[in-house]
Design a protein around this motif. Sequence first.
Motif, PDB file in Angstrom:
ATOM      1  N   UNK A   1       0.841  -1.193   0.000  1.00  0.00           N
ATOM      2  CA  UNK A   1       0.000   0.000   0.000  1.00  0.00           C
ATOM      3  C   UNK A   1       0.879   1.247   0.000  1.00  0.00           C
ATOM      4  N   UNK A   2       0.476   2.256  -0.777  1.00  0.00           N
ATOM      5  CA  UNK A   2       1.248   3.491  -0.820  1.00  0.00           C
ATOM      6  C   UNK A   2       0.357   4.663  -1.197  1.00  0.00           C
ATOM      7  N   UNK A   3       0.796   5.859  -0.795  1.00  0.00           N
ATOM      8  CA  UNK A   3       0.131   7.101  -1.161  1.00  0.00           C
ATOM      9  C   UNK A   3       1.183   8.128  -1.544  1.00  0.00           C
ATOM     10  N   UNK A   4       0.901   8.881  -2.588  1.00  0.00           N
ATOM     11  CA  UNK A   4       1.717  10.030  -2.962  1.00  0.00           C
ATOM     12  C   UNK A   4       1.075  11.254  -2.316  1.00  0.00           C
ATOM     13  N   UNK A   5       1.828  11.945  -1.471  1.00  0.00           N
ATOM     14  CA  UNK A   5       1.323  13.114  -0.755  1.00  0.00           C
ATOM     15  C   UNK A   5       1.837  14.397  -1.394  1.00  0.00           C
ATOM     16  N   UNK A   6       0.986  15.411  -1.425  1.00  0.00           N
ATOM     17  CA  UNK A   6       1.430  16.709  -1.911  1.00  0.00           C
ATOM     18  C   UNK A   6       0.670  17.827  -1.213  1.00  0.00           C
ATOM     19  N   UNK A   7       1.388  18.918  -0.924  1.00  0.00           N
ATOM     20  CA  UNK A   7       0.750  20.116  -0.384  1.00  0.00           C
ATOM     21  C   UNK A   7       0.076  20.942  -1.468  1.00  0.00           C
TER      22      UNK A   7
ATOM     23  N   UNK B   1     -11.310  29.472   3.759  1.00  0.00           N
ATOM     24  CA  UNK B   1     -10.337  28.422   3.444  1.00  0.00           C
ATOM     25  C   UNK B   1      -9.424  28.940   2.330  1.00  0.00           C
ATOM     26  N   UNK B   2      -8.144  29.020   2.657  1.00  0.00           N
ATOM     27  CA  UNK B   2      -7.152  29.526   1.713  1.00  0.00           C
ATOM     28  C   UNK B   2      -6.310  28.384   1.174  1.00  0.00           C
ATOM     29  N   UNK B   3      -6.259  28.278  -0.156  1.00  0.00           N
ATOM     30  CA  UNK B   3      -5.433  27.271  -0.801  1.00  0.00           C
ATOM     31  C   UNK B   3      -4.568  27.890  -1.878  1.00  0.00           C
ATOM     32  N   UNK B   4      -3.894  27.032  -2.619  1.00  0.00           N
ATOM     33  CA  UNK B   4      -3.001  27.482  -3.688  1.00  0.00           C
ATOM     34  C   UNK B   4      -3.803  27.948  -4.898  1.00  0.00           C
TER      35      UNK B   4
ATOM     36  N   UNK C   1      -4.613  25.450   3.642  1.00  0.00           N
ATOM     37  CA  UNK C   1      -4.291  24.087   3.218  1.00  0.00           C
ATOM     38  C   UNK C   1      -2.849  23.712   3.503  1.00  0.00           C
ATOM     39  N   UNK C   2      -1.933  24.676   3.419  1.00  0.00           N
ATOM     40  CA  UNK C   2      -0.519  24.349   3.619  1.00  0.00           C
ATOM     41  C   UNK C   2       0.263  25.621   3.937  1.00  0.00           C
ATOM     42  N   UNK C   3       1.441  25.470   4.562  1.00  0.00           N
ATOM     43  CA  UNK C   3       2.190  26.653   5.006  1.00  0.00           C
ATOM     44  C   UNK C   3       3.246  27.143   4.029  1.00  0.00           C
ATOM     45  N   UNK C   4       3.401  26.501   2.879  1.00  0.00           N
ATOM     46  CA  UNK C   4       4.503  26.823   1.975  1.00  0.00           C
ATOM     47  C   UNK C   4       4.421  28.278   1.516  1.00  0.00           C
ATOM     48  N   UNK C   5       5.483  29.041   1.759  1.00  0.00           N
ATOM     49  CA  UNK C   5       5.492  30.460   1.399  1.00  0.00           C
ATOM     50  C   UNK C   5       5.787  30.676  -0.077  1.00  0.00           C
ATOM     51  N   UNK C   6       6.508  29.748  -0.682  1.00  0.00           N
ATOM     52  CA  UNK C   6       6.852  29.863  -2.096  1.00  0.00           C
ATOM     53  C   UNK C   6       6.629  28.535  -2.797  1.00  0.00           C
ATOM     54  N   UNK C   7       6.472  28.604  -4.105  1.00  0.00           N
ATOM     55  CA  UNK C   7       6.359  27.413  -4.931  1.00  0.00           C
ATOM     56  C   UNK C   7       7.275  27.545  -6.125  1.00  0.00           C
ATOM     57  N   UNK C   8       7.649  26.413  -6.727  1.00  0.00           N
ATOM     58  CA  UNK C   8       8.574  26.462  -7.861  1.00  0.00           C
ATOM     59  C   UNK C   8       7.864  26.737  -9.178  1.00  0.00           C
TER      60      UNK C   8
ATOM     61  N   UNK D   1       5.081  33.287  -5.165  1.00  0.00           N
ATOM     62  CA  UNK D   1       4.450  33.360  -3.841  1.00  0.00           C
ATOM     63  C   UNK D   1       3.372  32.295  -3.732  1.00  0.00           C
ATOM     64  N   UNK D   2       3.313  31.634  -2.604  1.00  0.00           N
ATOM     65  CA  UNK D   2       2.373  30.524  -2.428  1.00  0.00           C
ATOM     66  C   UNK D   2       1.461  30.779  -1.229  1.00  0.00           C
ATOM     67  N   UNK D   3       0.759  29.741  -0.822  1.00  0.00           N
ATOM     68  CA  UNK D   3      -0.304  29.864   0.180  1.00  0.00           C
ATOM     69  C   UNK D   3       0.174  30.527   1.458  1.00  0.00           C
ATOM     70  N   UNK D   4       1.325  30.100   1.962  1.00  0.00           N
ATOM     71  CA  UNK D   4       1.814  30.645   3.223  1.00  0.00           C
ATOM     72  C   UNK D   4       2.074  32.134   3.171  1.00  0.00           C
ATOM     73  N   UNK D   5       2.532  32.640   2.023  1.00  0.00           N
ATOM     74  CA  UNK D   5       2.802  34.069   1.890  1.00  0.00           C
ATOM     75  C   UNK D   5       1.503  34.873   1.932  1.00  0.00           C
TER      76      UNK D   5
END
Length: 275
Positions: A46-52, A125-128, A153-160, A167-171
Amino acid sequence: MVKTAARSIHDIQCWLTDMDGVLVHENQAIPGAAELIDYWRTNELRFLVLTNNSIYTPRDLRARLLASGLDVPEENIWTSALATAEFLARQQPGGRAFVIGEAGLTTALHDAGFIMTDQNPDYVVLGETRTYSFEAITKAIRLIEGGARFICTNPDATGPSAEGLLPATGAVAALISEATKHTPYVVGKPNPMMFRSALNRIDAHSETTAMIGDRMDTDIIAGMEAGLLTVLVHSGITSRDEVASFPFRPDTSYPSVAELHAELNAPLEQSEESE
């Protein structure tokens, strides 16, 4: 390689893995990723791919992964949007939410029974999204001031991106927090809640589950706090030299998932002799 005496990768029955920096980089499969996924599927692990990333639905992400050469079924993808929707459905079934986000988040909340509205919502609710608007942010600030609870949804301040950081959700959350003096509850990594919901989804136990990640400050710390075996790969954010700057360590580490797959695929006796 360093690992704990209590358990090794050969004790693992279920796998959680980050996506960007572990399986793919800029929409290109990282060498060894396809082989590792094939190994899990062949051995019925069993496996799951996780992503923010909350922009895309699991169906969208499956299509994107397929385009990069990775065959991951929809049911094996778990996003911060799905984890957020599951959390809110437990908190307030049939609730109302003002949402800043894209299809991945709005679809997850609709499927969880939520009503999307800007009239007296229970939650903001704030998301990307790639289309943050001043009008929507202003509306969110006023609704939070009016009593709506703030969820992120997630704390990431930046995204690639191909052109550089975005700038991403956290910012954006920081902007709203500064204006309202309200701090959001963040569901995605490194909140262990996302990992616990993932474990429940595949009926896994923390003692026999591993987390593969490329970031010490999200994947590894969250996996550690959730009681999982933690596997750091150096194909993404955290380099080998940077590990020493953190006050905690992964249970084991590899240059990439190619080396992890090679060890999993090797006879156990051979693996033990190489350590």
